[in-house]
Design a protein around this motif. Structure first.
Motif, PDB file in Angstrom:
ATOM      1  N   GLU A  76     157.367  61.838 -20.008  1.00  0.00           N
ATOM      2  CA  GLU A  76     157.851  60.457 -20.069  1.00  0.00           C
ATOM      3  C   GLU A  76     157.150  59.545 -19.072  1.00  0.00           C
ATOM      4  OE1 GLU A  76     162.015  59.887 -21.570  1.00  0.00           O
ATOM      5  OE2 GLU A  76     162.330  61.664 -20.324  1.00  0.00           O
ATOM      6  N   ARG A  77     156.139  60.058 -18.404  1.00  0.00           N
ATOM      7  CA  ARG A  77     155.303  59.228 -17.540  1.00  0.00           C
ATOM      8  C   ARG A  77     153.880  59.766 -17.647  1.00  0.00           C
ATOM      9  NH1 ARG A  77     156.925  60.209 -11.337  1.00  0.00           N
ATOM     10  NH2 ARG A  77     154.813  59.431 -11.048  1.00  0.00           N
ATOM     11  N   SER A  78     152.905  58.966 -17.239  1.00  0.00           N
ATOM     12  CA  SER A  78     151.512  59.382 -17.350  1.00  0.00           C
ATOM     13  C   SER A  78     151.284  60.669 -16.575  1.00  0.00           C
ATOM     14  CB  SER A  78     150.581  58.279 -16.847  1.00  0.00           C
ATOM     15  OG  SER A  78     150.877  57.951 -15.505  1.00  0.00           O
ATOM     16  N   PHE A  79     150.281  61.446 -16.999  1.00  0.00           N
ATOM     17  CA  PHE A  79     150.091  62.763 -16.391  1.00  0.00           C
ATOM     18  C   PHE A  79     148.643  63.246 -16.548  1.00  0.00           C
ATOM     19  CE2 PHE A  79     151.144  63.401 -20.825  1.00  0.00           C
ATOM     20  CZ  PHE A  79     150.421  64.512 -21.238  1.00  0.00           C
ATOM     21  N   TYR A  80     148.275  64.163 -15.661  1.00  0.00           N
ATOM     22  CA  TYR A  80     147.038  64.923 -15.765  1.00  0.00           C
ATOM     23  C   TYR A  80     147.401  66.348 -16.176  1.00  0.00           C
ATOM     24  CZ  TYR A  80     144.761  61.194 -13.031  1.00  0.00           C
ATOM     25  OH  TYR A  80     144.272  59.987 -12.586  1.00  0.00           O
ATOM     26  N   THR A  81     146.429  67.105 -16.656  1.00  0.00           N
ATOM     27  CA  THR A  81     146.705  68.495 -17.027  1.00  0.00           C
ATOM     28  C   THR A  81     145.718  69.442 -16.365  1.00  0.00           C
ATOM     29  OG1 THR A  81     145.251  68.753 -18.950  1.00  0.00           O
ATOM     30  CG2 THR A  81     147.354  67.640 -19.312  1.00  0.00           C
ATOM     31  N   GLY A  82     146.158  70.679 -16.230  1.00  0.00           N
ATOM     32  CA  GLY A  82     145.297  71.749 -15.772  1.00  0.00           C
ATOM     33  C   GLY A  82     144.580  72.393 -16.951  1.00  0.00           C
ATOM     34  N   TYR A  83     144.040  73.586 -16.718  1.00  0.00           N
ATOM     35  CA  TYR A  83     143.320  74.303 -17.768  1.00  0.00           C
ATOM     36  C   TYR A  83     144.256  74.755 -18.880  1.00  0.00           C
ATOM     37  CZ  TYR A  83     138.936  74.606 -15.176  1.00  0.00           C
ATOM     38  OH  TYR A  83     137.764  74.301 -14.538  1.00  0.00           O
ATOM     39  N   HIS A  84     143.731  74.806 -20.089  1.00  0.00           N
ATOM     40  CA  HIS A  84     144.418  75.334 -21.263  1.00  0.00           C
ATOM     41  C   HIS A  84     145.766  74.656 -21.514  1.00  0.00           C
ATOM     42  CE1 HIS A  84     141.461  78.529 -21.858  1.00  0.00           C
ATOM     43  NE2 HIS A  84     141.494  78.714 -20.546  1.00  0.00           N
ATOM     44  N   VAL A  85     145.776  73.353 -21.366  1.00  0.00           N
ATOM     45  CA  VAL A  85     146.951  72.553 -21.718  1.00  0.00           C
ATOM     46  C   VAL A  85     146.492  71.474 -22.690  1.00  0.00           C
ATOM     47  CG1 VAL A  85     148.776  71.021 -20.907  1.00  0.00           C
ATOM     48  CG2 VAL A  85     148.071  72.972 -19.500  1.00  0.00           C
ATOM     49  N   ALA A  86     147.153  71.391 -23.841  1.00  0.00           N
ATOM     50  CA  ALA A  86     146.789  70.404 -24.856  1.00  0.00           C
ATOM     51  C   ALA A  86     147.678  69.173 -24.758  1.00  0.00           C
ATOM     52  CB  ALA A  86     146.911  71.014 -26.245  1.00  0.00           C
ATOM     53  N   ARG A  87     147.133  68.047 -25.201  1.00  0.00           N
ATOM     54  CA  ARG A  87     147.887  66.801 -25.314  1.00  0.00           C
ATOM     55  C   ARG A  87     148.178  66.555 -26.787  1.00  0.00           C
ATOM     56  NH1 ARG A  87     144.002  62.454 -22.844  1.00  0.00           N
ATOM     57  NH2 ARG A  87     145.631  61.120 -23.739  1.00  0.00           N
ATOM     58  N   LEU A  88     149.423  66.319 -27.124  1.00  0.00           N
ATOM     59  CA  LEU A  88     149.811  66.031 -28.498  1.00  0.00           C
ATOM     60  C   LEU A  88     150.277  64.580 -28.567  1.00  0.00           C
ATOM     61  CD1 LEU A  88     149.804  69.157 -28.368  1.00  0.00           C
ATOM     62  CD2 LEU A  88     151.708  69.138 -29.986  1.00  0.00           C
ATOM     63  N   ILE A  89     149.451  63.738 -29.189  1.00  0.00           N
ATOM     64  CA  ILE A  89     149.726  62.311 -29.272  1.00  0.00           C
ATOM     65  C   ILE A  89     150.300  62.016 -30.662  1.00  0.00           C
ATOM     66  CG2 ILE A  89     148.726  60.006 -29.053  1.00  0.00           C
ATOM     67  CD1 ILE A  89     146.371  61.396 -27.549  1.00  0.00           C
ATOM     68  N   PRO A  90     151.529  61.505 -30.757  1.00  0.00           N
ATOM     69  CA  PRO A  90     152.159  61.295 -32.068  1.00  0.00           C
ATOM     70  C   PRO A  90     151.333  60.377 -32.977  1.00  0.00           C
ATOM     71  CG  PRO A  90     153.763  61.071 -30.310  1.00  0.00           C
ATOM     72  CD  PRO A  90     152.426  61.129 -29.642  1.00  0.00           C
ATOM     73  N   ARG A  91     151.129  60.810 -34.214  1.00  0.00           N
ATOM     74  CA  ARG A  91     150.460  59.986 -35.222  1.00  0.00           C
ATOM     75  C   ARG A  91     151.456  59.101 -35.953  1.00  0.00           C
ATOM     76  NH1 ARG A  91     145.287  61.670 -36.589  1.00  0.00           N
ATOM     77  NH2 ARG A  91     144.669  63.770 -35.901  1.00  0.00           N
ATOM     78  N   VAL A  92     152.710  59.503 -35.957  1.00  0.00           N
ATOM     79  CA  VAL A  92     153.765  58.746 -36.637  1.00  0.00           C
ATOM     80  C   VAL A  92     154.818  58.365 -35.597  1.00  0.00           C
ATOM     81  CG1 VAL A  92     153.387  59.883 -38.841  1.00  0.00           C
ATOM     82  CG2 VAL A  92     155.010  60.868 -37.218  1.00  0.00           C
TER      83      VAL A  92
END
Length: 341
Positions: A76-92
């Motif tokens: 629920e807030r902006s974030f960075y990720t480490g290795y082997h973490v995917a970002r899922l951005i809603p298309r709908v």
């Protein structure tokens, strides 16, 4: 049904290394999301980097490998990720309730993966319910009902330092009145949660594996036969104790706040100090300490009642060497979510 790719734009994360970053506070920094299974995946907070644009609020983070593979959280807030973490951005367009629902749907596929089979390539093709198939109870849920739940019971006090160096070792039979469980064979079970809890050899649901009506507790003996006038005190255990599994999930410990019955694979523990009250906070402290020793036991080395009395537990003590019940209770009261006890 729909695939993950139908509903989300799946992107690989930032692949940053936390040990190369400076850490800061939650108020000043950006969340760093790793593959951990708890704390919403957030391992730390780091300063905003001018050269790296953080992922946006409202995206899902999904672990692609490791012990927590497919553990998915709504950020629920902006974030960075480490290795082997995917970002899922809603298309709908999806509501918060629906995004949380998809977090659980994705995580439900964890059994398909392991360290030897990561989700890097197959995440996009995983099947989940289509938006029009989302159950009505999802949209009727109110996530705001949990707002403020993380507040500790003693919000004005900081959690005290917890060092076991000065803790004192006690035999279990010095601290607890150790009782034996009862049932070898369960009496007929109930699906009614207002009935008497049956505590079994499990590591989940506070040890509760079923519910039993009082009528059936009174009627059936330990071998499943009907025995008239058998004392109920032998079958029904009072509340305010810690139950410890002695076989199966050995060493699992839970605080019980209601009267219960249990199998012979469970030892109910009551405080020997009659001046002390086993509150939920104190019960949780003791259960946590007991559970930390579970590595000593296994199917080949059970923790039966005849062995437990001579076992050793280390606990905080006062200056006079007596058990410091007040410290244990107050420690739990300063932890997040303790206000919900």
């Amino acid at each position: 049904m729909a695939t993950i790719a139908d509903l989300f734009d799946v992107q690989y994360g930032h692949s940053l290394e936390l040990n190369r970053l400076k850490q800061t506070t939650k108020e000043e920094g950006v969340a760093f999301v790793s593959r951990k299974m708890g704390d919403n995946g957030i391992a730390a907070y780091v300063p905003l980097m001018q050269s790296v644009e953080p992922a946006g609020a409202g995206e899902l983070s999904c672990a692609l490998s490791g012990n927590g593979v497919l553990t998915t959280f709504l950020q629920e807030r902006s974030f960075y990720t480490g290795y082997h973490v995917a970002r899922l951005i809603p298309r709908v367009k999806l509501s918060k309730q629906q995004l949380l629902y998809y977090c659980f749907c994705i995580k439900a596929n964890r059994f398909r993966f392991s360290y030897g089979r990561q989700a890097n390539r197959s995440l996009k093709s995983l099947l989940v319910p289509a938006p029009e198939s989302i159950p009505s109870w999802v949209n009727e849920a109110h996530p705001s009902m949990f707002h403020g739940a993380e507040v500790p019971k003693q919000a004005s006090k900081e959690t005290p330092a917890l060092s076991t160096t000065d803790w004192k070792a006690f035999r279990y039979d010095e601290v607890f009145e150790i009782q034996k469980g009862y049932y070898n064979k369960k009496p007929p079970l109930s699906e009614n949660s207002v009935d008497i809890p049956f505590i079994g050899a499990t590591e989940k649901r506070n040890g509760i594996t079923a519910f039993i009506s009082k009528e059936h507790v009174e009627k059936y003996s330990r071998d499943g036969t009907v025995v008239e006038n058998e004392p109920l005190t032998r079958k029904l255990f009072p509340a305010k104790c810690v139950t410890v599994t002695n076989n199966g999930s050995v060493g699992e410990a839970f605080y019980q706040d209601k009267p219960f019955t249990c199998s012979h694979d469970v030892n109910p523990l009551y405080l020997k100090d009659k001046k002390a009250i086993l509150t939920p906070e104190l019960g949780l402290f003791l259960a946590t300490v007991i559970r930390a020793e579970k590595y000593r036991w296994s199917f080949g080395r059970k923790w039966r009642p005849m062995r437990m009395p001579s076992s050793v537990i280390k606990l905080p003590v006062r200056a006079d060497g007596k058990l410091d019940w007040k410290f244990m209770e107050n420690y739990i009261k300063t932890l997040p979510f303790s206000s919900q006890l």
